[in-house]
Write an enzyme that holds these catalytic residues in place. Structure first.
Site, mmCIF file in Angstrom:
data_model
loop_
_atom_site.group_PDB
_atom_site.id
_atom_site.type_symbol
_atom_site.label_atom_id
_atom_site.label_comp_id
_atom_site.label_asym_id
_atom_site.label_seq_id
_atom_site.Cartn_x
_atom_site.Cartn_y
_atom_site.Cartn_z
ATOM 1 N N ASN A 81 -2.714 -7.707 -8.921
ATOM 2 C CA ASN A 81 -1.651 -7.402 -8.707
ATOM 3 C C ASN A 81 -1.020 -7.438 -9.707
ATOM 4 O O ASN A 81 0.004 -8.787 -9.961
ATOM 5 C CB ASN A 81 -1.654 -6.305 -8.026
ATOM 6 N N ARG A 82 -0.157 -6.853 -10.558
ATOM 7 C CA ARG A 82 1.331 -6.846 -11.434
ATOM 8 C C ARG A 82 1.756 -5.306 -11.251
ATOM 9 O O ARG A 82 2.437 -5.269 -12.405
ATOM 10 C CB ARG A 82 0.532 -7.692 -12.410
ATOM 11 N N THR B 15 8.375 -10.174 -10.592
ATOM 12 C CA THR B 15 9.381 -9.522 -11.033
ATOM 13 C C THR B 15 9.965 -11.493 -11.550
ATOM 14 O O THR B 15 10.129 -12.239 -10.340
ATOM 15 C CB THR B 15 10.730 -9.093 -9.382
ATOM 16 N N TYR C 200 -3.972 -6.370 3.930
ATOM 17 C CA TYR C 200 -4.041 -5.339 2.840
ATOM 18 C C TYR C 200 -5.604 -4.821 1.385
ATOM 19 O O TYR C 200 -5.756 -4.360 1.944
ATOM 20 C CB TYR C 200 -2.872 -5.655 1.248
ATOM 21 N N ASN D 230 2.522 -14.213 0.686
ATOM 22 C CA ASN D 230 1.950 -13.206 -0.291
ATOM 23 C C ASN D 230 1.170 -13.368 -1.355
ATOM 24 O O ASN D 230 0.027 -14.219 -0.778
ATOM 25 C CB ASN D 230 3.122 -12.799 -1.116
ATOM 26 N N PHE E 138 0.694 -1.293 -0.199
ATOM 27 C CA PHE E 138 -0.120 -0.038 -0.400
ATOM 28 C C PHE E 138 1.213 1.164 0.079
ATOM 29 O O PHE E 138 0.669 2.156 -0.967
ATOM 30 C CB PHE E 138 -1.351 -0.208 1.413
ATOM 31 N N ASP E 139 2.016 1.622 1.195
ATOM 32 C CA ASP E 139 2.612 2.769 0.876
ATOM 33 C C ASP E 139 4.054 2.203 0.471
ATOM 34 O O ASP E 139 4.729 1.606 0.837
ATOM 35 C CB ASP E 139 2.846 3.094 2.602
#
Length: 359
Positions: A116-117, A183, A319, A244, A69-70
């Site tokens: 998300n990517r 990644t 999250y 994750n 998030f941050d």
């Protein structure tokens, strides 16, 4: 109110645009004189029974904000004021990088999930270290570090060590992220023969000045989870974060069109709940209480936090639920958790940690 705002406005914006807008407004809000102090007084966890000692610090409550998030340590004080017991910034890489091309963040609303990517978009470890060096508040801040995309896999240990060296002095704890699917080649580093030299390099770079954890994927085979736990104990790591995002798309409620439109990337949110809990239980069975376990993945309610704590987590992170449930979510979870502790006759949170595991 937030549900109305989300359904009528935010969900119709591109997901990344909505994120940047919401985060910017939050950062601006706490610049209003007295507002951050008021928010902390009203929203931060104050119930003494919620306090938990871990990683050399006393956390005011077990629920923290997961990394992602941050990303650049620009709003951790504002996020802490909303009631999170800690904020994990990053993922930070040694080299600044833009991340993957947009669009790269997608909602699967029917599943209360996000794909998300992002690709570790961030301003780099040096910039994050400068920001964190100026912090004055009492928010507990963890720093999540990853591999720079341009760095070959063979040089990953050196790259991680550079980030660790820059950030060790300004972090309350540090996390080695080898589990993002965004990644290329990163998840290969979870194999113990590659993970050992990487973690050793980070330990050497930090000179053990900061508690160190490793974050793993939910997609690891059970025997690989055991191997990571054994390695963490062997090297003297402080803990493991599980888990994750996942590359699995099994069991989603969203239609095929929505799932295909989101494309590749890591899935977070409610669909991760079962597997994340399985991984936590396996880590606890393997390592007992010798590692601090931080559970993340599908955490939405105080009952979810309760279940993770009983399964052996010392701390819990969220999250995606923060995105769907709004800015008062962490305060609500901590309030409900304190109420349940009192209702069930527990004087402190630590009484339930690991209580649901076999002795």
């Amino acid at each position: 109110m937030y549900d109305v705002l989300f359904s009528r406005f935010l969900r119709h914006l591109p997901a990344e645009t909505a994120h940047h807008l919401s985060f910017a407004l939050l950062r601006l809000a706490v610049l209003v004189p007295g507002l951050r102090a008021l928010a902390r007084r009203l929203l931060a966890p104050h119930a003494p029974e919620l306090r938990v000692r871990a990683l050399g610090r006393e956390f005011p409550g077990p629920l923290g904000l997961a990394a992602g998030f941050d990303k650049d340590a620009t709003g951790y004080e504002a996020l802490g004021a909303l009631g999170f017991g800690h904020v994990e910034i990053g993922t930070v890489t040694a080299k600044p990088q833009p991340g993957n091309p947009r669009p790269r963040l997608f909602r699967l609303v029917a599943d209360r999930a996000i794909v998300n990517r992002m690709g570790f978009n961030n301003h780099g470890a040096a910039a994050a270290a400068r920001r964190l060096a100026r912090r004055r508040g009492d928010v507990i801040v963890g720093v999540n570090i990853g591999k720079s995309k341009v760095v070959p896999e063979a040089d990953a240990a050196t790259d991680y060590a550079l980030s660790a060296r820059r950030l060790a002095g300004v972090a309350d704890y540090m996390v080695v992220n080898v589990s993002s699917p965004n990644t290329p080649g990163l998840r290969n580093l979870q194999a113990v023969d590659r993970l050992r030299p990487l973690l050793t390099a980070v330990l050497d770079a930090t000179e053990r000045r900061v508690p160190l954890l490793v974050k793993i994927a939910p997609d690891l085979a059970d025997e690989d989870i055991d191997a990571v736990a054994d390695l963490a104990l062997e090297l003297g790591l402080d803990g493991v974060i599980a888990t994750n995002t996942t590359i699995s798309r099994t069991g989603l409620r969203s239609g095929a069109y929505a799932v295909d439109a989101a494309g590749i990337g890591g899935l977070s949110g409610a669909p991760l709940k079962e597997r994340s809990l399985e991984v936590l239980r396996r880590l606890r069975a393997r390592a007992g209480d010798r590692l601090v376990l931080i559970s993340v993945g599908g955490v939405e309610t105080a009952d979810d936090v309760w279940e993770r704590l009983r399964a052996g987590a010392t701390l819990v992170q969220g999250y995606t639920a923060f995105i769907y449930r709004g800015p008062f979510w962490p305060a609500r979870v901590h309030r409900d958790l304190a109420a349940r502790l009192r209702r069930e006759g527990h004087a402190k949170l630590t009484e339930i940690i690991g209580a649901g595991t076999a002795s």
